[in-house]
Design a protein around this motif. Structure first.
Motif, mmCIF file in Angstrom:
data_model
loop_
_atom_site.group_PDB
_atom_site.id
_atom_site.type_symbol
_atom_site.label_atom_id
_atom_site.label_comp_id
_atom_site.label_asym_id
_atom_site.label_seq_id
_atom_site.Cartn_x
_atom_site.Cartn_y
_atom_site.Cartn_z
ATOM 1 N N GLY A 203 -11.366 -0.086 -17.390
ATOM 2 C CA GLY A 203 -11.963 0.806 -16.500
ATOM 3 C C GLY A 203 -12.028 0.348 -15.024
ATOM 4 N N LEU A 204 -12.259 -0.813 -14.814
ATOM 5 C CA LEU A 204 -12.308 -1.595 -13.620
ATOM 6 C C LEU A 204 -11.228 -2.200 -13.164
ATOM 7 C CD1 LEU A 204 -15.928 -2.866 -13.833
ATOM 8 C CD2 LEU A 204 -15.204 -0.739 -12.999
ATOM 9 N N VAL A 205 -9.849 -1.864 -13.584
ATOM 10 C CA VAL A 205 -8.724 -2.223 -12.923
ATOM 11 C C VAL A 205 -7.746 -1.054 -12.408
ATOM 12 C CG1 VAL A 205 -6.434 -3.590 -13.322
ATOM 13 C CG2 VAL A 205 -8.390 -4.391 -14.465
ATOM 14 N N ASN A 206 -7.535 -0.876 -11.356
ATOM 15 C CA ASN A 206 -7.061 0.309 -10.748
ATOM 16 C C ASN A 206 -6.028 -0.098 -9.598
ATOM 17 O OD1 ASN A 206 -8.690 2.454 -11.902
ATOM 18 N ND2 ASN A 206 -10.409 1.100 -11.122
ATOM 19 N N ILE A 207 -4.942 0.825 -9.656
ATOM 20 C CA ILE A 207 -4.092 0.584 -8.514
ATOM 21 C C ILE A 207 -3.935 1.681 -7.945
ATOM 22 C CG2 ILE A 207 -1.445 0.446 -8.380
ATOM 23 C CD1 ILE A 207 -1.261 -0.629 -10.930
ATOM 24 N N THR A 208 -3.808 1.640 -6.377
ATOM 25 C CA THR A 208 -3.901 2.568 -5.269
ATOM 26 C C THR A 208 -2.696 2.349 -4.516
ATOM 27 O OG1 THR A 208 -6.159 2.498 -5.216
ATOM 28 C CG2 THR A 208 -5.164 3.789 -3.524
ATOM 29 N N LEU A 209 -1.848 3.411 -4.117
ATOM 30 C CA LEU A 209 -0.704 3.418 -3.456
ATOM 31 C C LEU A 209 -0.987 4.270 -2.078
ATOM 32 C CD1 LEU A 209 1.477 3.790 -6.324
ATOM 33 C CD2 LEU A 209 1.320 1.716 -5.194
ATOM 34 N N ASN A 210 -0.552 3.744 -1.387
ATOM 35 C CA ASN A 210 -0.702 4.542 0.259
ATOM 36 C C ASN A 210 0.623 5.383 0.667
ATOM 37 O OD1 ASN A 210 -1.202 5.655 2.822
ATOM 38 N ND2 ASN A 210 -1.506 3.606 3.674
ATOM 39 N N ASN A 211 0.390 6.724 0.340
ATOM 40 C CA ASN A 211 1.468 7.652 0.491
ATOM 41 C C ASN A 211 1.884 7.805 2.242
ATOM 42 O OD1 ASN A 211 -0.321 9.732 1.359
ATOM 43 N ND2 ASN A 211 -0.088 10.618 -0.598
ATOM 44 N N TYR A 212 1.176 7.307 2.799
ATOM 45 C CA TYR A 212 1.322 7.366 4.251
ATOM 46 C C TYR A 212 2.933 6.581 4.390
ATOM 47 C CZ TYR A 212 1.453 6.351 9.208
ATOM 48 O OH TYR A 212 1.845 5.997 10.703
ATOM 49 N N TYR A 213 3.515 5.481 3.614
ATOM 50 C CA TYR A 213 4.438 4.947 3.781
ATOM 51 C C TYR A 213 5.515 5.379 2.705
ATOM 52 C CZ TYR A 213 1.527 1.747 6.380
ATOM 53 O OH TYR A 213 0.430 1.202 7.243
ATOM 54 N N ALA A 214 5.099 6.487 2.320
ATOM 55 C CA ALA A 214 6.252 6.918 1.230
ATOM 56 C C ALA A 214 7.526 7.491 1.646
ATOM 57 C CB ALA A 214 5.388 8.009 0.407
ATOM 58 N N ASN A 215 7.502 7.433 2.934
ATOM 59 C CA ASN A 215 8.964 7.895 3.427
ATOM 60 C C ASN A 215 10.094 6.803 3.588
ATOM 61 O OD1 ASN A 215 7.876 6.417 5.555
ATOM 62 N ND2 ASN A 215 8.193 7.950 7.251
ATOM 63 N N TYR A 216 9.510 5.445 3.082
ATOM 64 C CA TYR A 216 10.458 4.218 2.770
ATOM 65 C C TYR A 216 11.474 4.785 1.751
ATOM 66 C CZ TYR A 216 8.490 2.169 7.072
ATOM 67 O OH TYR A 216 8.236 1.798 8.193
ATOM 68 N N SER A 217 12.208 3.656 1.513
ATOM 69 C CA SER A 217 13.564 3.911 0.459
ATOM 70 C C SER A 217 12.644 4.237 -0.886
ATOM 71 C CB SER A 217 14.467 2.870 0.498
ATOM 72 O OG SER A 217 13.773 1.800 0.077
ATOM 73 N N ALA A 218 13.553 4.812 -1.621
ATOM 74 C CA ALA A 218 13.048 4.865 -3.080
ATOM 75 C C ALA A 218 13.102 3.761 -3.988
ATOM 76 C CB ALA A 218 14.043 5.993 -3.913
ATOM 77 N N ALA A 219 13.944 2.783 -3.514
ATOM 78 C CA ALA A 219 14.120 1.550 -4.177
ATOM 79 C C ALA A 219 12.841 0.496 -3.918
ATOM 80 C CB ALA A 219 15.375 0.737 -3.613
ATOM 81 N N LEU A 220 12.612 0.596 -2.468
ATOM 82 C CA LEU A 220 11.524 -0.152 -1.967
ATOM 83 C C LEU A 220 10.103 0.496 -2.607
ATOM 84 C CD1 LEU A 220 10.740 -2.254 -0.278
ATOM 85 C CD2 LEU A 220 10.421 -0.849 1.676
ATOM 86 N N ARG A 221 9.912 1.856 -2.676
ATOM 87 C CA ARG A 221 8.594 2.377 -3.552
ATOM 88 C C ARG A 221 8.619 1.950 -4.900
ATOM 89 N NH1 ARG A 221 9.843 7.558 -3.253
ATOM 90 N NH2 ARG A 221 11.465 7.709 -1.746
ATOM 91 N N LYS A 222 9.804 2.017 -5.579
ATOM 92 C CA LYS A 222 9.993 1.527 -6.952
ATOM 93 C C LYS A 222 9.346 0.178 -7.096
ATOM 94 C CE LYS A 222 12.738 1.508 -11.142
ATOM 95 N NZ LYS A 222 13.880 2.054 -11.876
ATOM 96 N N LYS A 223 10.045 -0.807 -6.220
ATOM 97 C CA LYS A 223 9.618 -2.098 -6.236
ATOM 98 C C LYS A 223 8.343 -2.435 -6.232
ATOM 99 C CE LYS A 223 8.366 -6.014 -4.144
ATOM 100 N NZ LYS A 223 9.068 -7.004 -3.480
ATOM 101 N N PHE A 224 7.658 -1.707 -5.066
ATOM 102 C CA PHE A 224 5.981 -1.987 -5.019
ATOM 103 C C PHE A 224 5.349 -1.379 -6.201
ATOM 104 C CE2 PHE A 224 7.045 -2.583 -0.633
ATOM 105 C CZ PHE A 224 6.234 -4.010 -0.270
ATOM 106 N N THR A 225 5.748 -0.234 -6.830
ATOM 107 C CA THR A 225 5.197 0.233 -7.894
ATOM 108 C C THR A 225 5.138 -0.796 -9.051
ATOM 109 O OG1 THR A 225 5.702 2.658 -7.360
ATOM 110 C CG2 THR A 225 5.037 2.242 -9.514
#
Length: 272
Positions: A203-225
């Motif tokens: 319960g104390l391990v969490n991932i947060t993604l910043n959707n301000y940068y969600a307009n970058y390529s799908a491949a890059l978003r998949k890599k970071f995920t």
């Protein structure tokens, strides 16, 4: 992380404004005219920035901050420092190249490594393998549902995709969420807490993604995920770009772990 990089991509005027707003610490409005296909001008080989805080009860709290496209390690470090982020560790970039004799031990296999040594890991809690559920609260921008089954190919720890944490005793849940944090210089972060035996607190391990940068390529978003979910399993970085692992730092559009990443995870969890 010999070194190959992705082809240089040219920015439109609006795309330049996106990067300029990021580097200047602007807000989403600074880049309102940016097209949905905005992309970095070139690969920025940026290292993650880490914060580490020792807690009174002997536990350790770590957050791994991933630089956003177009943001260097030092720029993100300075942003976090200006905010007074506790436990901030000065960047110490590691060379990314094919070493003549890559390490081979519990924490390393070829060019793959755990993010700490001894490795931080999940407890079995009576199961044959630790059961880790990635609870997806993101939208369509981040393909959590695609990367979690790939990590499940690693033996020794089982990764599951879900929209709610199971009530089954002994399983672990990692919340994956997204929010618009503006041009804070971070594509995302993984925060975690572990005890003195290097075992994650559920319960104390969490991932947060910043959707301000969600307009970058799908491949890059998949890599970071993929990169962030790997950290939540205990994985660190792969140090050779030629291996094309998602655990390589920087803006490389490699969407999956490689065989060494899987084998290292299996080795780690076989030892506990």
């Amino acid at each position: 992380m010999s070194r190959s990089i992705l082809p240089v991509r040219r920015l439109s005027v609006a795309g330049v404004l996106v990067v300029a707003a990021v580097l200047a610490g602007g807000t989403p409005a600074d880049a309102a005219a940016a097209p949905a296909t905005a992309a970095p001008a070139a690969v920025v080989d940026a290292e993650d920035v880490i914060t580490e805080v020792k807690l009174p009860d002997g536990a350790t709290e770590v957050t791994i901050h991933v630089p956003a496209p177009g943001v260097t390690t030092d720029q993100l470090y300075q942003k976090l420092k200006a905010k007074g982020t506790p436990g901030l560790k000065a960047p110490a970039p590691a060379p990314k190249s094919l070493a003549a004799s890559p390490p081979d031990d519990l924490c390393n296999l070829n060019y793959s490594a755990t993010w700490s040594c001894p490795p931080v890991h999940w407890a079995r809690n009576g199961f044959g393998h630790p059961q880790v559920y990635f609870v997806d609260y993101t939208g369509s921008s981040y393909p959590v549902s695609q990367v979690v089954p790939v990590w499940d190919q690693a033996h020794g720890v089982d990764s599951h995709y879900t929209h709610s944490c199971p009530t089954t005793a002994g399983v672990h849940c990692v919340q994956v969420s997204e929010n618009n944090y503006g041009a804070n210089g971070e594509f995302g972060s993984t925060s975690m807490r572990f005890d003195s035996n290097y075992v994650f607190f559920d319960g104390l391990v969490n991932i947060t993604l910043n959707n301000y940068y969600a307009n970058y390529s799908a491949a890059l978003r998949k890599k970071f995920t993929c990169h962030e979910t790997g950290h939540a399993l205990g994985m660190g970085h792969n140090t050779a770009v030629s291996t094309q692992s998602c655990m390589i730092q920087g803006e490389y559009e490699f969407p999956s772990p490689n065989s060494s990443d899987f084998t290292l995870l299996a080795r780690v969890y076989a030892s506990f």
